[in-house]
Design a protein around this motif. Structure first.
Motif, short mmCIF file in Angstrom:
data_model
loop_
_atom_site.label_atom_id
_atom_site.label_comp_id
_atom_site.label_asym_id
_atom_site.label_seq_id
_atom_site.Cartn_x
_atom_site.Cartn_y
_atom_site.Cartn_z
N SER A 14 0.82 -1.16 -0.32
CA SER A 14 -0.09 -0.26 -0.41
C SER A 14 0.72 0.91 0.21
CB SER A 14 -0.73 -0.44 1.20
OG SER A 14 0.22 0.20 2.32
N LEU A 15 0.66 2.29 0.07
CA LEU A 15 0.91 3.73 0.01
C LEU A 15 2.29 3.61 1.59
CD1 LEU A 15 -1.59 6.52 -1.09
CD2 LEU A 15 0.71 5.48 -2.24
N LEU A 16 1.88 2.92 2.82
CA LEU A 16 3.01 3.25 3.76
C LEU A 16 3.60 1.85 4.21
CD1 LEU A 16 1.05 5.21 5.80
CD2 LEU A 16 2.32 5.81 4.74
N PHE A 17 2.90 0.85 3.64
CA PHE A 17 3.10 -0.54 3.43
C PHE A 17 3.79 -1.48 2.53
CE2 PHE A 17 2.73 -4.83 4.83
CZ PHE A 17 3.02 -5.00 5.77
N THR A 62 7.99 -0.32 6.33
CA THR A 62 6.76 0.73 6.65
C THR A 62 7.08 2.48 7.10
OG1 THR A 62 5.69 -0.55 8.12
CG2 THR A 62 4.89 1.14 8.64
N ALA A 63 6.17 3.09 6.20
CA ALA A 63 6.82 4.01 6.64
C ALA A 63 6.33 4.74 7.67
CB ALA A 63 6.09 5.33 5.45
N THR A 64 7.15 5.29 8.54
CA THR A 64 7.12 5.57 10.27
C THR A 64 7.01 7.18 10.67
OG1 THR A 64 9.18 5.50 10.15
CG2 THR A 64 8.17 3.90 10.73
N ARG A 65 7.74 7.97 10.08
CA ARG A 65 7.82 9.23 9.99
C ARG A 65 8.43 10.74 8.90
NH1 ARG A 65 11.51 7.28 14.08
NH2 ARG A 65 13.38 6.99 12.97
N SER A 66 7.74 11.39 8.63
CA SER A 66 8.55 12.50 7.80
C SER A 66 9.75 13.34 8.54
CB SER A 66 7.17 13.56 7.29
OG SER A 66 6.47 12.66 6.98
N HIS A 105 -1.54 10.76 2.95
CA HIS A 105 -1.12 10.01 4.79
C HIS A 105 -0.53 10.89 5.51
CE1 HIS A 105 -3.24 5.99 3.60
NE2 HIS A 105 -2.62 6.77 2.23
N LEU A 119 2.22 11.61 8.05
CA LEU A 119 3.13 10.80 9.22
C LEU A 119 3.91 11.62 10.40
CD1 LEU A 119 4.79 9.10 6.56
CD2 LEU A 119 3.81 7.70 8.46
#
Length: 101
Positions: A29-32, A54-58, A69, A71
């Motif tokens: 998906s976009l973040l996973f 996994t995208a966790t922070r910016s 999304h 972050l």
């Protein structure tokens, strides 16, 4: 785009410690994203396992006014140094209310 195939980093096999490389992509998906890794140990370990990305922070805000999304935002230095000083050793034993006699 240059049309080159993207190479994902190798990871160490959790079974034997040898090098493992990404073979296929599973759920995404976009973040996973799930990546299937296979061990390439010359002694024929053969272990196949899944790594989750996994995208966790910016660390820099998006140029788009409405991101899909949101972050949490951190500075680059905080992201690079997110290990606390007490992370250098093994975890502490949990406190127990039971007394051994």
């Amino acid at each position: 785009m240059s049309g080159r195939r993207v190479q994902l980093p190798h990871v160490n096999c959790p079974a034997c410690g040898g090098r493992a490389f990404a073979q296929t992509v599973g759920k995404k998906s976009l973040l996973f994203r799930e990546l299937y890794y296979a061990c390439r140990n010359p002694d024929a370990c053969g272990h196949v396992f899944v790594v989750e990305m996994t995208a966790t922070r910016s660390t820099k805000p998006s140029r788009f006014p409405t991101p899909l999304h949101k972050l949490p935002m951190t500075t680059w230095r905080e992201a690079a140094n997110d290990r606390a000083a007490n992370d250098d050793g093994p975890p502490d034993e949990p406190e127990s209310s039971v007394t051994v006699t």
